[in-house]
Design an enzyme around this catalytic site. Structure first.
Site, PDB file in Angstrom:
ATOM      1  CG  ASP A 104      -1.870  -1.114   1.301  1.00 28.29           C
ATOM      2  OD1 ASP A 104      -2.170  -1.672   0.229  1.00 28.29           O
ATOM      3  OD2 ASP A 104      -2.317  -1.460   2.415  1.00 28.29           O
TER       4      ASP A 104
HETATM    5  N1  URA Z   1      -1.368  -5.911   3.904  1.00 24.95           N
HETATM    6  C1  URA Z   1      -1.819  -4.650   3.896  1.00 24.95           C
HETATM    7  O1  URA Z   1      -2.872  -4.338   4.456  1.00 24.95           O
HETATM    8  N2  URA Z   1      -1.088  -3.708   3.247  1.00 24.95           N
HETATM    9  C2  URA Z   1       0.081  -3.985   2.628  1.00 24.95           C
HETATM   10  O2  URA Z   1       0.723  -3.079   2.057  1.00 24.95           O
HETATM   11  C3  URA Z   1       0.537  -5.304   2.651  1.00 24.95           C
HETATM   12  C4  URA Z   1      -0.201  -6.266   3.300  1.00 24.95           C
END
Ligand code: URA
Length: 236
Positions: A104
């Site tokens: 993310d």
């Molecule tokens: N899980 C999440 O919620 N975000 C990420 O970036 C990776 C795994």
């Protein structure tokens, strides 16, 4: 036959401009003879190139480990926002690299960038069960009950069932290591939300055999070494 400057720049260690300087200074040997010009043609499978006495290794594919900082998109391009490709120098950007899986925008840590499509497919396919380990910080302590819920497979708010996952609370419980065997959208954030807490920080530490080099500052990157390429299943 390829140009010497193109081959050396493709190793990711020097830009074409730097190669020009190295050749001019007589620091590049092709089969034992100082290179005549950056444009010199050679067969990378037959000729041996030394730069300052060290052999240059020409690879078909490129594998880059990035310590992704928060605030950057896991994408190759975006009209408005900075992407992980923008963190790389032009000589690496030109090679058609893409991130293997996404973190993310506000997540950090290990991101592999490559142009080896087969490897990317294998690392992301649920069939190959590549474990990913994350460090997280949460706004509320996680407990033994949360660990057991993760181990049993969490049911998300929208009815999605997650595979059993590892949760190892650390310290006062507001930090933990999470091990996933799959990669759903915002998976950890949603799993933690299903336990009544929120993720404040999320950093990927490893993906299969590939471990984040803690010597890399946020935004820092390096090419994988030969051992890492072999272990992860790339082509040396
Ligand atoms: N899980 C999440 O919620 N975000 C990420 O970036 C990776 C795994």
């Amino acid at each position: 036959m390829d140009r010497l400057d193109k081959l050396l720049a493709a190793t990711g260690r020097w830009s074409r401009r730097e190669v020009k300087g190295l050749v001019k200074a007589g620091r590049v040997l092709v089969d034992g003879v100082p290179a005549a010009a950056p444009e010199q043609k050679l067969d990378p499978d037959r000729s041996r190139v030394l730069v300052d006495g060290e052999e240059a290794v020409f690879r078909e594919f490129t594998y880059v480990m990035l310590n992704k900082p928060a605030g950057v998109l896991s994408a190759t391009e975006d009209a408005r926002q900075e992407t992980v490709l923008d963190l790389l120098p032009p000589e690496l950007r030109r090679r058609g690299l893409f991130p293997v899986g996404r973190l993310d925008k506000d997540s950090e840590g290990l991101l592999l960038l490559t142009n080896d499509g087969d490897l990317a497919h294998r690392l992301l396919s649920p069939k190959y069960h590549v474990d990913k380990v994350y460090y997280i910080r949460t706004d509320a302590p996680l407990t033994e009950e949360d660990r057991a819920a993760f181990a049993g497979g969490v049911l998300l708010a929208d009815g999605t069932e997650c595979l059993p996952a590892g949760l190892e609370p650390l310290g006062d419980g507001r930090e933990a290591l999470v091990t996933l065997h799959e990669g759903k959208f915002h998976q950890i954030k949603r799993m933690i939300a299903s336990r009544g807490a929120a993720v404040c920080r999320l950093k990927r530490l490893s993906m299969g055999t590939l471990v984040l080099d803690e010597g890399l500052r946020p935004g820092g990157f390096r090419l994988l070494n030969e051992e890492e390429v072999m272990k992860i299943g790339g082509k040396p």
